[in-house]
Design a protein around this motif. Structure first.
Motif, PDB file in Angstrom:
ATOM      1  N   GLN A 192      49.178  44.514  37.882  1.00  4.55           N
ATOM      2  CA  GLN A 192      49.736  45.740  38.455  1.00  4.55           C
ATOM      3  C   GLN A 192      48.653  46.602  39.105  1.00  4.55           C
ATOM      4  O   GLN A 192      48.806  47.056  40.247  1.00  4.55           O
ATOM      5  N   TRP A 193      47.535  46.795  38.371  1.00  5.43           N
ATOM      6  CA  TRP A 193      46.480  47.670  38.903  1.00  5.43           C
ATOM      7  C   TRP A 193      45.724  47.012  40.055  1.00  5.43           C
ATOM      8  O   TRP A 193      45.372  47.680  41.032  1.00  5.43           O
ATOM      9  N   TYR A 194      45.499  45.705  39.944  1.00  4.19           N
ATOM     10  CA  TYR A 194      44.858  45.004  41.057  1.00  4.19           C
ATOM     11  C   TYR A 194      45.707  45.125  42.327  1.00  4.19           C
ATOM     12  O   TYR A 194      45.180  45.355  43.423  1.00  4.19           O
ATOM     13  N   ARG A 195      47.009  44.951  42.164  1.00  2.43           N
ATOM     14  CA  ARG A 195      47.898  45.038  43.329  1.00  2.43           C
ATOM     15  C   ARG A 195      47.845  46.432  43.950  1.00  2.43           C
ATOM     16  O   ARG A 195      47.805  46.574  45.179  1.00  2.43           O
ATOM     17  N   ARG A 196      47.840  47.445  43.087  1.00  2.00           N
ATOM     18  CA  ARG A 196      47.807  48.817  43.611  1.00  2.00           C
ATOM     19  C   ARG A 196      46.541  49.049  44.443  1.00  2.00           C
ATOM     20  O   ARG A 196      46.595  49.633  45.531  1.00  2.00           O
ATOM     21  N   ALA A 197      45.414  48.600  43.910  1.00  2.00           N
ATOM     22  CA  ALA A 197      44.152  48.769  44.647  1.00  2.00           C
ATOM     23  C   ALA A 197      44.119  47.887  45.888  1.00  2.00           C
ATOM     24  O   ALA A 197      43.651  48.309  46.955  1.00  2.00           O
ATOM     25  N   ALA A 198      44.632  46.655  45.757  1.00  2.00           N
ATOM     26  CA  ALA A 198      44.610  45.719  46.885  1.00  2.00           C
ATOM     27  C   ALA A 198      45.477  46.217  48.033  1.00  2.00           C
ATOM     28  O   ALA A 198      45.085  46.140  49.215  1.00  2.00           O
ATOM     29  N   TYR A 199      46.654  46.754  47.723  1.00  2.00           N
ATOM     30  CA  TYR A 199      47.521  47.290  48.779  1.00  2.00           C
ATOM     31  C   TYR A 199      46.887  48.503  49.449  1.00  2.00           C
ATOM     32  O   TYR A 199      47.204  48.813  50.600  1.00  2.00           O
ATOM     33  N   ALA A 200      45.994  49.178  48.728  1.00  2.00           N
ATOM     34  CA  ALA A 200      45.285  50.326  49.313  1.00  2.00           C
ATOM     35  C   ALA A 200      44.061  49.885  50.114  1.00  2.00           C
ATOM     36  O   ALA A 200      43.318  50.721  50.622  1.00  2.00           O
ATOM     37  N   GLY A 201      43.825  48.572  50.199  1.00  2.00           N
ATOM     38  CA  GLY A 201      42.735  48.060  51.014  1.00  2.00           C
ATOM     39  C   GLY A 201      41.471  47.704  50.264  1.00  2.00           C
ATOM     40  O   GLY A 201      40.439  47.450  50.880  1.00  2.00           O
ATOM     41  N   HIS A 202      41.513  47.675  48.929  1.00  2.00           N
ATOM     42  CA  HIS A 202      40.329  47.349  48.133  1.00  2.00           C
ATOM     43  C   HIS A 202      40.144  45.832  48.130  1.00  2.00           C
ATOM     44  O   HIS A 202      40.893  45.091  47.507  1.00  2.00           O
ATOM     45  N   ARG A 203      39.116  45.364  48.830  1.00  2.00           N
ATOM     46  CA  ARG A 203      38.973  43.924  49.031  1.00  2.00           C
ATOM     47  C   ARG A 203      38.647  43.185  47.747  1.00  2.00           C
ATOM     48  O   ARG A 203      39.132  42.066  47.530  1.00  2.00           O
ATOM     49  N   GLU A 204      37.813  43.772  46.877  1.00  2.00           N
ATOM     50  CA  GLU A 204      37.474  43.069  45.641  1.00  2.00           C
ATOM     51  C   GLU A 204      38.667  43.020  44.692  1.00  2.00           C
ATOM     52  O   GLU A 204      38.799  42.098  43.891  1.00  2.00           O
ATOM     53  N   ALA A 205      39.548  44.030  44.778  1.00  2.00           N
ATOM     54  CA  ALA A 205      40.775  43.990  43.978  1.00  2.00           C
ATOM     55  C   ALA A 205      41.671  42.855  44.469  1.00  2.00           C
ATOM     56  O   ALA A 205      42.306  42.155  43.666  1.00  2.00           O
ATOM     57  N   ALA A 206      41.726  42.669  45.791  1.00  2.00           N
ATOM     58  CA  ALA A 206      42.513  41.562  46.345  1.00  2.00           C
ATOM     59  C   ALA A 206      41.955  40.220  45.870  1.00  2.00           C
ATOM     60  O   ALA A 206      42.717  39.310  45.512  1.00  2.00           O
ATOM     61  N   ASN A 207      40.637  40.096  45.846  1.00  2.00           N
ATOM     62  CA  ASN A 207      40.018  38.859  45.346  1.00  2.00           C
ATOM     63  C   ASN A 207      40.315  38.657  43.859  1.00  2.00           C
ATOM     64  O   ASN A 207      40.654  37.554  43.424  1.00  2.00           O
ATOM     65  N   ALA A 208      40.182  39.743  43.076  1.00  2.00           N
ATOM     66  CA  ALA A 208      40.446  39.642  41.630  1.00  2.00           C
ATOM     67  C   ALA A 208      41.902  39.287  41.366  1.00  2.00           C
ATOM     68  O   ALA A 208      42.209  38.500  40.455  1.00  2.00           O
ATOM     69  N   LEU A 209      42.815  39.852  42.163  1.00  2.00           N
ATOM     70  CA  LEU A 209      44.233  39.525  42.017  1.00  2.00           C
ATOM     71  C   LEU A 209      44.465  38.050  42.314  1.00  2.00           C
ATOM     72  O   LEU A 209      45.213  37.362  41.596  1.00  2.00           O
ATOM     73  N   ALA A 210      43.826  37.547  43.358  1.00  2.00           N
ATOM     74  CA  ALA A 210      43.975  36.132  43.708  1.00  2.00           C
ATOM     75  C   ALA A 210      43.452  35.234  42.594  1.00  2.00           C
ATOM     76  O   ALA A 210      44.074  34.224  42.253  1.00  2.00           O
ATOM     77  N   VAL A 211      42.312  35.608  42.009  1.00  2.00           N
ATOM     78  CA  VAL A 211      41.753  34.826  40.893  1.00  2.00           C
ATOM     79  C   VAL A 211      42.730  34.826  39.724  1.00  2.00           C
ATOM     80  O   VAL A 211      42.964  33.785  39.090  1.00  2.00           O
ATOM     81  N   LEU A 212      43.322  35.991  39.458  1.00  2.00           N
ATOM     82  CA  LEU A 212      44.284  36.107  38.357  1.00  2.00           C
ATOM     83  C   LEU A 212      45.491  35.202  38.599  1.00  2.00           C
ATOM     84  O   LEU A 212      45.961  34.497  37.680  1.00  2.00           O
ATOM     85  N   LEU A 213      45.981  35.211  39.825  1.00  2.00           N
ATOM     86  CA  LEU A 213      47.129  34.353  40.165  1.00  2.00           C
ATOM     87  C   LEU A 213      46.762  32.879  40.074  1.00  2.00           C
ATOM     88  O   LEU A 213      47.559  32.055  39.594  1.00  2.00           O
ATOM     89  N   LEU A 214      45.552  32.541  40.526  1.00  2.00           N
ATOM     90  CA  LEU A 214      45.098  31.151  40.475  1.00  2.00           C
ATOM     91  C   LEU A 214      44.971  30.675  39.031  1.00  2.00           C
ATOM     92  O   LEU A 214      45.355  29.550  38.699  1.00  2.00           O
ATOM     93  N   GLN A 215      44.464  31.545  38.169  1.00  2.00           N
ATOM     94  CA  GLN A 215      44.347  31.192  36.753  1.00  2.00           C
ATOM     95  C   GLN A 215      45.718  30.985  36.116  1.00  2.00           C
ATOM     96  O   GLN A 215      45.864  30.204  35.180  1.00  2.00           O
ATOM     97  N   GLY A 216      46.706  31.672  36.665  1.00  2.00           N
ATOM     98  CA  GLY A 216      48.069  31.505  36.165  1.00  2.00           C
ATOM     99  C   GLY A 216      48.800  30.347  36.805  1.00  2.00           C
ATOM    100  O   GLY A 216      49.993  30.157  36.557  1.00  2.00           O
ATOM    101  N   GLY A 217      48.110  29.581  37.655  1.00  2.00           N
ATOM    102  CA  GLY A 217      48.709  28.406  38.276  1.00  2.00           C
ATOM    103  C   GLY A 217      49.416  28.671  39.584  1.00  2.00           C
ATOM    104  O   GLY A 217      50.041  27.764  40.153  1.00  2.00           O
ATOM    105  N   ASP A 218      49.328  29.906  40.100  1.00  2.00           N
ATOM    106  CA  ASP A 218      50.024  30.239  41.345  1.00  2.00           C
ATOM    107  C   ASP A 218      49.048  30.190  42.513  1.00  2.00           C
ATOM    108  O   ASP A 218      48.640  31.211  43.066  1.00  2.00           O
ATOM    109  N   ALA A 219      48.683  28.971  42.914  1.00  2.00           N
ATOM    110  CA  ALA A 219      47.727  28.805  44.012  1.00  2.00           C
ATOM    111  C   ALA A 219      48.309  29.299  45.330  1.00  2.00           C
ATOM    112  O   ALA A 219      47.598  29.876  46.158  1.00  2.00           O
ATOM    113  N   ALA A 220      49.612  29.090  45.529  1.00  2.00           N
ATOM    114  CA  ALA A 220      50.250  29.535  46.775  1.00  2.00           C
ATOM    115  C   ALA A 220      50.216  31.055  46.887  1.00  2.00           C
ATOM    116  O   ALA A 220      50.012  31.608  47.970  1.00  2.00           O
TER     117      ALA A 220
END
Length: 607
Positions: A340-368
């Motif tokens: 939730q917090w990564y998404r909030r920061a990522a939608y606001a343009g925080h690039r490292e939050a977008a990367n961290a969110l992607a890592v979180l999704l990848l760890q959960g098996g959601d590569a797409a």
């Protein structure tokens, strides 16, 4: 006699500066003298007395005197009457009296009239009167004219801002410094700088001049100038003076300076004082300071307090607060909240939050789901995201796309990405580009890159001849230095290679040390080579121990050495067992020799 108007007592606040001591006996006597002269009809005294009462706030007493002096043609009185009427809300009438005074030559009235027209939106009239004021050496007129011209993008703005600054206007000095600072930044970034008037050859650089004007404005109490001056000094490593200017600015209420001072104190090891200044800055609404407090409490394990400060940072408009909340939740295993917090920061343009969110999704098996966030972060400049995209494409077998992202990350200094590009170039046979990338990665601390660079350089060396008795030992080559750097970081193959080079130089002790380090870390080649070294030195029992460890790990030559050792000592069954193991492990030439030995031992056992 332009006592009030021409001394420019009307400042930006629209108020008069109050006299320091109204009870001064000398001033009281002077006022009484002017009062008596005014009652006797002296126009100059009416004007002066009116200005004194205006300063004091006695508008009723001042107005009659100023009107009387104005009626007699006193331009200073006309200007001050305009000031009085402006304070009472009679703006149009005030402008009329300012015009009278300005036409009579009052620079202060021209300044006031120019500002009046600008507030009304009549910029041509404002420019005319402000220019009249500025050209009569009126400091506030020069500043107001510069402000108007800068607003319009007129290149002449800097000249008037400089004139106002040279006459002691601290805001002009600050704004001139900011303009020069931006120009210096543009030049450093090789971007086109805004057009400026021609400068004399040999003049100081914009950065040096900006620092001078920051210093002048800061010395006059401009808190933002003190902040910028502190930042310049900090970048230059002059931390003590930087801290002094940060302190001055922070005491004057600049939260960013208090925050910067906190970081300076933290870096100097005074964490408690840093926290005090961060607290002050955070309470004044500085999100960066709130984040710093959050990180401080998180390091101490005080997660609830950390979360409170991260939320305060977010409320202050600092998107890092949401990102840090995501990190905190992720560390605690609260994946949903982290998302939730990564998404909030990522939608606001925080690039490292977008990367961290992607890592979180990848760890959960959601590569797409991870891929678009990695892409968004990488396109925004996240080096880690570019590297992670390379990994993602490599996992799908798309080596070309993976290499493109690795190259992008490597160009930005990512060590592991440089290693991947260097390795790919080696596979392609482009040794020169491979070496360049491997040097970057090795210089960044990659042990694997240092080892691979060592192998590239090693392959270029002419084969070494046998050591000549009496000759001094050769100096270490560059390849050995890179091997050693990797070996010191625990790279097992590098440790073995350093041991082999030391053995080639005849340094048995050094070779044994590196072989032992590699063997104890699990290297079967290290264990085998250590066994060889010990056997040559006559320590066959210990050599057998290391060969056994190597053979148990799958080293065929170690198994063959054990087979030969046991056969030589008459332990034929043990020899036959290790020979059979060597046949299984190989390689081919080892398997062939071990096979012949096994048959010979079998014949001897059955004889």
């Amino acid at each position: 006699m332009d006592v009030m108007g021409d001394k420019a007592t009307l400042l930006e606040t629209g108020r008069f500066v109050q006299p320091a001591d109204r009870e001064d006996p000398g001033a009281a006597a002077e006022e009484m003298r002017h009062r008596l002269a005014a009652e006797a009809g002296d126009v100059a005294s009416m004007s002066v007395l009116g200005s004194l009462l205006l300063r004091r706030g006695d508008l009723d007493g001042a107005e009659s005197l100023l009107r009387a002096a104005t009626a007699e043609g006193d331009r200073a009185a006309a200007n001050n009457l305009g000031v009085l009427l402006h304070q009472r809300g009679y703006v149009d009438e005030a402008a009329g009296w300012w015009r009278v005074a300005a036409v009579a030559g009052s620079a202060a009235a021209a300044h006031a009239l120019g500002r009046h027209h600008r507030e009304r939106g009549d910029e041509p009239a404002a420019e005319y009167w402000l220019r009249q004021s500025a050209e009569q050496d009126h400091t506030l007129g020069a500043y107001a004219l510069a402000d108007l011209l800068e607003h319009r993008g007129d290149v002449g703005a800097e000249r008037w801002m400089r004139i106002a600054a040279e006459r002691g206007h601290r805001e002009a000095a600050y704004r001139l410094a900011r303009a020069l600072d931006r120009r210096a930044t543009a030049e450093r970034g090789e971007r086109p700088a805004p057009p400026v008037d021609a400068e004399e050859e040999g003049a100081r650089s914009p950065a040096d001049e900006a620092e001078q004007w920051y210093r002048q404005a800061a010395a006059r109490g401009h808190r933002r100038a003190a902040l910028h001056l502190g930042a310049i000094l900090e970048r230059r490593g002059e931390l003590k003076e930087a801290g002094r200017w940060y302190l001055n600015s922070a005491k004057d209420g600049e939260p960013r300076a208090a925050c910067a001072l906190g970081f300076l104190l933290r870096d100097a090891g005074d964490e408690e004082s840093a926290a005090v200044w961060w607290l002050k800055a955070a309470q004044d609404g500085d999100g960066n300071a709130a984040n710093a407090l959050g990180a401080l409490h998180a390091e101490r394990g005080e997660t609830q307090t950390a979360e409170r400060w991260y939320r305060a940072a977010m409320d202050a408009g600092d998107v890092n607060g949401a990102y840090n909340l995501g990190l905190l939740c992720a560390e605690q295993g609260r994946t949903a909240q982290a998302d939730q917090w990564y998404r909030r920061a990522a939608y606001a343009g925080h690039r490292e939050a977008a990367n961290a969110l992607a890592v979180l999704l990848l760890q959960g098996g959601d590569a797409a789901g991870a891929e678009p966030w990695f892409s968004k972060a990488a396109e925004a400049g996240s080096v880690d995201a570019a590297f992670n995209l390379g990994i993602l494409y490599a996992s799908r077998g798309d080596e070309a796309a993976a290499l493109r992202w690795y190259e992008r990350a490597a160009a930005a200094g990512h060590t592991d990405a440089a290693l991947q590009v260097g390795t790919a170039r080696l596979r392609e046979g482009d040794e020169q580009d491979a070496e360049r990338h491997l040097r970057c990665a090795a210089g960044g601390g990659s042990a694997e890159a240092a080892y691979r660079l060592g192998t590239v350089l090693d392959a270029r060396r002419p084969p070494a001849g046998p050591p000549v008795l009496g000759e001094p030992a050769a100096e270490k080559t560059e390849c050995e230095e890179w091997y050693e750097r990797a070996a010191q970081q625990g790279h097992r193959r590098a440790q073995v290679r350093v041991g082999m080079l030391a053995a080639g130089r005849g340094d048995v002790v050094e070779a044994a040390r590196w072989y032992r380090l590699a063997a104890e870390a699990g290297s079967r080649n290290g264990a085998f080579n250590l066994g060889l070294l010990l056997a040559r030195e006559g320590s066959e029992p210990e050599a057998a121990l290391w060969w056994t460890r190597a053979a148990d790990a799958g080293h065929g030559r170690a198994a063959l050495r054990l087979a030969l050792l046991y056969a030589r000592h008459g332990q034929l069954a043990q020899g036959q067992r290790w020979a059979a193991r060597a046949v299984e492990l190989g390689p081919a030439e080892v398997a062939e020799r071990a096979g012949r030995l096994r048959e010979a031992l079998q014949q001897e056992l059955s004889a």
